[in-house]
Structures are given as structure tokens and as C-alpha cells.
Design an enzyme around this catalytic site. Structure first.
Site, PDB file in Angstrom:
ATOM      1  N   PHE A  35      -2.107  -9.471   4.873  1.00  0.00           N
ATOM      2  CA  PHE A  35      -3.228 -10.129   4.193  1.00  0.00           C
ATOM      3  C   PHE A  35      -2.746 -10.721   2.859  1.00  0.00           C
ATOM      4  O   PHE A  35      -2.926 -11.909   2.597  1.00  0.00           O
ATOM      5  CB  PHE A  35      -4.396  -9.144   3.978  1.00  0.00           C
ATOM      6  CG  PHE A  35      -5.507  -9.732   3.156  1.00  0.00           C
ATOM      7  CD1 PHE A  35      -6.017 -10.996   3.450  1.00  0.00           C
ATOM      8  CD2 PHE A  35      -6.049  -9.043   2.072  1.00  0.00           C
ATOM      9  CE1 PHE A  35      -7.041 -11.559   2.684  1.00  0.00           C
ATOM     10  CE2 PHE A  35      -7.062  -9.605   1.306  1.00  0.00           C
ATOM     11  CZ  PHE A  35      -7.556 -10.862   1.612  1.00  0.00           C
ATOM     12  N   THR A  36      -2.123  -9.910   2.031  1.00  0.00           N
ATOM     13  CA  THR A  36      -1.524 -10.428   0.792  1.00  0.00           C
ATOM     14  C   THR A  36      -0.020 -10.180   0.775  1.00  0.00           C
ATOM     15  O   THR A  36       0.636 -10.453  -0.225  1.00  0.00           O
ATOM     16  CB  THR A  36      -2.160  -9.775  -0.458  1.00  0.00           C
ATOM     17  OG1 THR A  36      -2.150  -8.352  -0.277  1.00  0.00           O
ATOM     18  CG2 THR A  36      -3.582 -10.246  -0.656  1.00  0.00           C
ATOM     19  N   ASP A  57      -3.104  -2.962  11.115  1.00  0.00           N
ATOM     20  CA  ASP A  57      -4.142  -2.855  10.089  1.00  0.00           C
ATOM     21  C   ASP A  57      -4.485  -1.378   9.905  1.00  0.00           C
ATOM     22  O   ASP A  57      -4.864  -0.709  10.872  1.00  0.00           O
ATOM     23  CB  ASP A  57      -5.371  -3.655  10.552  1.00  0.00           C
ATOM     24  CG  ASP A  57      -6.350  -3.832   9.420  1.00  0.00           C
ATOM     25  OD1 ASP A  57      -6.719  -2.820   8.789  1.00  0.00           O
ATOM     26  OD2 ASP A  57      -6.730  -4.989   9.158  1.00  0.00           O
ATOM     27  N   LYS A  90     -13.123  -0.780   3.176  1.00  0.00           N
ATOM     28  CA  LYS A  90     -12.690  -0.161   4.440  1.00  0.00           C
ATOM     29  C   LYS A  90     -11.198   0.172   4.383  1.00  0.00           C
ATOM     30  O   LYS A  90     -10.756   1.209   4.858  1.00  0.00           O
ATOM     31  CB  LYS A  90     -12.921  -1.119   5.612  1.00  0.00           C
ATOM     32  CG  LYS A  90     -14.332  -1.162   6.121  1.00  0.00           C
ATOM     33  CD  LYS A  90     -14.355  -2.039   7.372  1.00  0.00           C
ATOM     34  CE  LYS A  90     -15.730  -2.162   7.959  1.00  0.00           C
ATOM     35  NZ  LYS A  90     -15.776  -3.193   9.006  1.00  0.00           N
ATOM     36  N   GLY A 101      -5.082  11.832   8.105  1.00  0.00           N
ATOM     37  CA  GLY A 101      -5.145  12.456   9.434  1.00  0.00           C
ATOM     38  C   GLY A 101      -3.759  12.534  10.049  1.00  0.00           C
ATOM     39  O   GLY A 101      -3.357  13.554  10.620  1.00  0.00           O
ATOM     40  N   LYS A 104      -1.660  15.138   8.190  1.00  0.00           N
ATOM     41  CA  LYS A 104      -2.091  16.494   8.568  1.00  0.00           C
ATOM     42  C   LYS A 104      -1.455  16.891   9.895  1.00  0.00           C
ATOM     43  O   LYS A 104      -0.903  17.978  10.035  1.00  0.00           O
ATOM     44  CB  LYS A 104      -3.619  16.498   8.669  1.00  0.00           C
ATOM     45  CG  LYS A 104      -4.205  17.797   9.149  1.00  0.00           C
ATOM     46  CD  LYS A 104      -5.718  17.658   9.321  1.00  0.00           C
ATOM     47  CE  LYS A 104      -6.231  18.756  10.227  1.00  0.00           C
ATOM     48  NZ  LYS A 104      -7.607  18.507  10.651  1.00  0.00           N
ATOM     49  N   TYR A 144     -13.113  -2.361  -4.982  1.00  0.00           N
ATOM     50  CA  TYR A 144     -11.752  -1.868  -5.238  1.00  0.00           C
ATOM     51  C   TYR A 144     -11.812  -0.528  -5.988  1.00  0.00           C
ATOM     52  O   TYR A 144     -11.243   0.467  -5.537  1.00  0.00           O
ATOM     53  CB  TYR A 144     -10.991  -2.912  -6.052  1.00  0.00           C
ATOM     54  CG  TYR A 144      -9.542  -2.579  -6.332  1.00  0.00           C
ATOM     55  CD1 TYR A 144      -8.585  -2.647  -5.326  1.00  0.00           C
ATOM     56  CD2 TYR A 144      -9.125  -2.227  -7.614  1.00  0.00           C
ATOM     57  CE1 TYR A 144      -7.250  -2.365  -5.581  1.00  0.00           C
ATOM     58  CE2 TYR A 144      -7.788  -1.947  -7.885  1.00  0.00           C
ATOM     59  CZ  TYR A 144      -6.855  -2.021  -6.866  1.00  0.00           C
ATOM     60  OH  TYR A 144      -5.534  -1.751  -7.128  1.00  0.00           O
ATOM     61  N   TYR A 158      -8.445  16.669   1.621  1.00  0.00           N
ATOM     62  CA  TYR A 158      -7.462  17.034   2.665  1.00  0.00           C
ATOM     63  C   TYR A 158      -6.482  18.080   2.121  1.00  0.00           C
ATOM     64  O   TYR A 158      -5.989  18.919   2.871  1.00  0.00           O
ATOM     65  CB  TYR A 158      -6.699  15.803   3.166  1.00  0.00           C
ATOM     66  CG  TYR A 158      -7.375  15.135   4.332  1.00  0.00           C
ATOM     67  CD1 TYR A 158      -8.476  14.304   4.153  1.00  0.00           C
ATOM     68  CD2 TYR A 158      -6.922  15.333   5.642  1.00  0.00           C
ATOM     69  CE1 TYR A 158      -9.105  13.690   5.230  1.00  0.00           C
ATOM     70  CE2 TYR A 158      -7.544  14.726   6.720  1.00  0.00           C
ATOM     71  CZ  TYR A 158      -8.636  13.905   6.510  1.00  0.00           C
ATOM     72  OH  TYR A 158      -9.250  13.311   7.573  1.00  0.00           O
TER      73      TYR A 158
HETATM   74  P1  NAD Z   1      -0.116  -6.534  -2.797  1.00  0.00           P
HETATM   75  O1  NAD Z   1      -1.413  -7.219  -2.516  1.00  0.00           O
HETATM   76  O2  NAD Z   1       1.072  -7.358  -3.099  1.00  0.00           O
HETATM   77  O3  NAD Z   1       0.280  -5.540  -1.623  1.00  0.00           O
HETATM   78  C1  NAD Z   1      -0.667  -4.915  -0.786  1.00  0.00           C
HETATM   79  C2  NAD Z   1      -0.122  -4.944   0.635  1.00  0.00           C
HETATM   80  O4  NAD Z   1      -1.039  -4.278   1.498  1.00  0.00           O
HETATM   81  C3  NAD Z   1       0.026  -6.369   1.180  1.00  0.00           C
HETATM   82  O5  NAD Z   1       1.276  -6.511   1.807  1.00  0.00           O
HETATM   83  C4  NAD Z   1      -1.116  -6.508   2.170  1.00  0.00           C
HETATM   84  O6  NAD Z   1      -0.867  -7.444   3.195  1.00  0.00           O
HETATM   85  C5  NAD Z   1      -1.225  -5.077   2.672  1.00  0.00           C
HETATM   86  N1  NAD Z   1      -2.557  -4.771   3.219  1.00  0.00           N
HETATM   87  C6  NAD Z   1      -3.769  -5.060   2.678  1.00  0.00           C
HETATM   88  N2  NAD Z   1      -4.740  -4.616   3.474  1.00  0.00           N
HETATM   89  C7  NAD Z   1      -4.144  -4.011   4.542  1.00  0.00           C
HETATM   90  C8  NAD Z   1      -4.619  -3.380   5.711  1.00  0.00           C
HETATM   91  N3  NAD Z   1      -5.931  -3.251   5.950  1.00  0.00           N
HETATM   92  N4  NAD Z   1      -3.710  -2.882   6.589  1.00  0.00           N
HETATM   93  C9  NAD Z   1      -2.377  -3.016   6.371  1.00  0.00           C
HETATM   94  N5  NAD Z   1      -1.866  -3.615   5.282  1.00  0.00           N
HETATM   95  C10 NAD Z   1      -2.744  -4.106   4.380  1.00  0.00           C
HETATM   96  O7  NAD Z   1      -0.419  -5.526  -4.003  1.00  0.00           O
HETATM   97  P2  NAD Z   1       0.581  -4.579  -4.823  1.00  0.00           P
HETATM   98  O8  NAD Z   1       0.496  -4.968  -6.237  1.00  0.00           O
HETATM   99  O9  NAD Z   1       1.873  -4.485  -4.162  1.00  0.00           O
HETATM  100  O10 NAD Z   1      -0.184  -3.189  -4.690  1.00  0.00           O
HETATM  101  C11 NAD Z   1       0.233  -2.182  -3.773  1.00  0.00           C
HETATM  102  C12 NAD Z   1      -0.650  -0.959  -3.958  1.00  0.00           C
HETATM  103  O11 NAD Z   1      -0.543  -0.486  -5.303  1.00  0.00           O
HETATM  104  C13 NAD Z   1      -2.132  -1.237  -3.714  1.00  0.00           C
HETATM  105  O12 NAD Z   1      -2.697  -0.133  -3.047  1.00  0.00           O
HETATM  106  C14 NAD Z   1      -2.692  -1.359  -5.097  1.00  0.00           C
HETATM  107  O13 NAD Z   1      -4.051  -0.999  -5.146  1.00  0.00           O
HETATM  108  C15 NAD Z   1      -1.826  -0.391  -5.887  1.00  0.00           C
HETATM  109  N6  NAD Z   1      -1.788  -0.750  -7.312  1.00  0.00           N
HETATM  110  C16 NAD Z   1      -1.084  -1.840  -7.744  1.00  0.00           C
HETATM  111  C17 NAD Z   1      -1.103  -2.157  -9.095  1.00  0.00           C
HETATM  112  C18 NAD Z   1      -0.327  -3.329  -9.648  1.00  0.00           C
HETATM  113  O14 NAD Z   1      -0.445  -3.599 -10.845  1.00  0.00           O
HETATM  114  N7  NAD Z   1       0.485  -4.030  -8.894  1.00  0.00           N
HETATM  115  C19 NAD Z   1      -1.829  -1.384  -9.994  1.00  0.00           C
HETATM  116  C20 NAD Z   1      -2.554  -0.316  -9.497  1.00  0.00           C
HETATM  117  C21 NAD Z   1      -2.515   0.022  -8.160  1.00  0.00           C
END
Ligand code: NAD
Ligand code: UDP
Length: 312
Positions: A35-36, A57, A90, A101, A104, A144, A158
């Protein structure tokens, strides 16, 4: 050799983490729905026989035998997580249930990439892990913030109910190479705008603050957290305590890029936190004196050079 699952492994943080875990001699399974995320972020790892990519996903269960799970799957930039807010929540909640899960059943350790957003628009400063936060449950950022808060609750439950070996990292604003040019977060926006001599878009008057952590420091912190004993569960703040106004960040990026761009001010988005700074005393204590090493100017120089290369 450990077998490690990284959800969201093709994203910004995930791709650096996969690289680091492979370098340490582990076998890495990178799960992503793209997605991103971006295959370009991991294309250099594909020839490694100990690296596997899985398009999946995380809102639906995934079955595998691994020793450790890093749960990073979730869009992190406000424009992307607000694009489909129901999907975002979600991903956080059902994603957490699915990895927990799995952990675990197979008795794996599982680390949650939580966020400073659980503190919302914080009323105590800097933020310590025992602060419960100031979060709007019905605003534009809630999908978020509340999704991540609920994921933390699930991780703790958990742990209490099923003895799952959990770790929770509360990550503060992190930046660096492998962010998408259209990621939407402030560092990549300003760097791309400056390189392209477009106006730098400061939201509001630019007096709001953030504390920016370079990606390598974060990866070091989350790997150390995963490697702690079962008594360390967190949550643990991981961030760089040096705090900057958004206007200062814009000025520094203009200076480092020698850009001709101008600064323009546009409307501040709803519920944009005014200030954010991690208290990292707990991380230092639990993670063998971990603290960020790369300061903003150096991290920006590396990031600017990455974007110059990919925008050529
Ligand atoms: P990012 O958007 O670059 O990476 C997120 C990745 O998750 C992407 O590759 C996207 O395709 C994948 N993804 C999204 N929804 C999905 C799904 N339903 N199933 C499978 N894959 C899915 O963001 P990031 O900056 O790399 O962040 C990674 C994690 O760290 C996230 O959970 C984010 O909340 C957390 N986080 C990041 C920051 C930051 O500053 N970068 C700060 C706090 C928390
Ligand atoms: N911001 C900005 N211009 C941009 C993008 C973001 O001024 O082009 C501001 C935003 O309003 C916020 C800060 O920069 O105050 C950090 O935003 P980001 O989306 O990077 O992260 P978050 O708000 O989730 O900390």
C-alpha cells in the site's frame, strides 16, 4: 540463524530493518501488501537466498513458523492513513490480532511498532512512557492513533492472558532514505520540494515542534529491544530528544540543499500536535545505553543525497 517475519517489510522502516537482520545472518520473510511500500526499497535484497518476499494483507491471518515477528505493517503518513481510515484501523487492530495469534501458536517473540501518536497532542513534555496521552477519539487522526492504542492493549492482553513474548516500541518521527517522494511526511516533503525548487509548504505558522530521529538509530533501538530478555516488554520510547520547530527544519533543509525555493504557509491540519519530544531514559536503561547518534544535519545530508539520486 533466526527466522524472522517483518510485516510492512517493504516500507521505509521495514526495508532498513530487513537489510540489517539479513546482515546479522538471519533468514528474513518480508510481508507487505505494497500500500505504501515499494519493491524498489528491497530490490537489492532479492538475490539473497535467505530473503523472501510475501504479498499478503495482514488483516487476514498468515501462517508460518518463525522465531521472531516485527509488526510494522501500517501506513504511517497522515495523508496515507487518512486515505482509507477504516482500512487503517483494521490494519492496526486485526493485524495485531493476527500476529499475536500467530506468535501465541508458534511461541515466537513479537515486537509492535507503536508510535508517539499514542500521546496525541501531549500535555506533558517531554513524553514519558507512563503518560496516558491526550487523544481525540473521533478526529481525522483517530484511525491511526486509536488503532495503535488498541494494538498496544491487545499486545498487553496477549502477554497477561497467554504469556506471549511481546515488546512494544513507541517510535517518534523517523526519517531517512527509502521514504517515498510522495510519502507526505514533513522531512520528505520539504526535501523533495527544495530539490525541485518548489515552495516549501509549512502547515500553520511552523511553531509546532517535532523531534526527528534518523533511521539507523531507530533500527539499532528496535533490534536491541527485540533482543532483550522476556522480562522487558515496554512500552519503550525510541526517538531523538533534540526538538525542532517545523520552521527551523524548513530553514535547515533550504540551507543544505542550497535551494531557491520559497516558504509558503498553508492551513494547519486538524488535531496536529503542537509539540513532541521523547523522554528516552527508559530506553537508555533497558537497551544497553542506546541513544541516537546521528544528528539532524547529518541525517538530512544523507536523506537529501538519496532523494537527489532517485529524482534524477
Ligand atoms: P511506511 O508506510 O513506509 O511502511 C508501512 C508498510 O506497511 C508499507 O510497506 C505498507 O505497504 C505496509 N502495509 C500497510 N498496510 C498493510 C497491510 N494491511 N498488510 C500488509 N502490509 C501493509 O511507514 P514506516 O514509516 O516505515 O512505518 C512502519 C511502522 O512504524 C508503522 O507501523 C508505523 O506506524 C510505525 N511508526 C513509524 C514512525 C515514523 O516516523 N516513520 C513513527 C511511529 C511509528
Ligand atoms: N508539516 C508541514 N508541511 C508538510 C508536512 C507536514 O508543515 O508538508 C507539519 C505537520 O503539520 C506537522 C509536522 O510537520 O506539524 C510533522 O508532520 P508529519 O506528517 O511528518 O508527522 P506527524 O504530524 O505525524 O508527526
Amino acid at each position: 540463524m533466526k527466522k524472522i517475519l517483518v510485516t510492512g517489510g517493504a516500507g521505509f522502516i521495514g526495508s532498513h530493518l530487513c537489510e540489517r537482520l539479513l546482515k546479522e545472518g538471519n533468514e528474513v520473510i518480508c510481508l507487505d501488501n505494497y500500500f505504501t511500500g515499494n519493491k524498489q526499497n528491497i530490490v537489492h535484497l532479492i538475490d539473497n537466498p535467505f530473503f523472501e518476499m510475501v504479498r499478503h494483507d495482514i488483516t487476514t491471518p498468515y501462517y508460518i513458523e518463525v522465531d521472531e515477528i516485527y509488526n510494522l505493517a501500517c501506513p504511517a503518513s497522515p495523508i496515507h492513513y487518512q486515505y482509507n481510515p477504516i482500512k487503517t484501523i483494521k490494519t492496526s487492530v486485526m493485524g495485531a490480532i493476527n500476529v499475536l495469534g500467530l506468535a501465541k501458536r508458534i511461541k515466537a517473540k513479537v515486537l509492535q511498532a507503536s508510535t508517539s501518536e499514542v500521546y496525541g497532542d501531549p500535555q506533558i513534555h517531554p513524553q514519558t512512557e507512563d503518560y496516558w496521552g491526550n487523544v481525540n477519539p473521533i478526529g481525522k487522526r483517530s484511525c491511526y492513533d486509536e488503532g495503535k492504542r488498541c494494538a498496544e492493549t491487545l499486545f498487553m492482553d496477549y502477554y497477561y492472558q497467554n504469556n506471549v513474548k511481546i515488546k512494544i516500541a513507541r517510535i517518534f518521527n523517523t526519517y531517512g532514505p527509502h521514504m517515498l517522494p510522495n510519502d507526505g511526511r514533513v522531512v520528505s516533503n520539504f526535501v523533495v520540494q527544495a530539490i525541485q525548487n518548489k515552495d516549501l509548504t509549512i502547515f500553520g505558522d511552523g511553531s509546532q515542534t517535532r523531534s526527528f530521529q534518523y533511521i539507523d538509530d531507530l533500527v539499532e533501538g528496535i533490534v536491541r529491544l527485540m533482543n532483550t530478555g522476556n522480562d522487558v516488554i515496554g512500552p519503550v520510547n525510541l526517538g531523538n530528544p533534540k526538538e525542532f520547530k517545523i520552521s527551523e527544519l524548513a530553514d535547515l533543509i533550504l540551507k543544505l540543499t542550497e535551494s531557491k525555493s520559497k516558504i509558503v504557509h498553508v492551513e494547519l491540519p486538524e488535531d496536529d500536535p503542537e509539540q513532541r519530544q521523547p523522554d528516552i531514559r527508559l530506553a537508555k536503561k533497558l537497551l544497553n545505553n542506546w541513544e541516537p547518534d546521528i544528528q539532524l544535519e547529518q541525517g538530512l545530508i544523507n536523506t537529501i543525497s538519496y532523494f537527489k539520486k532517485i529524482l534524477k
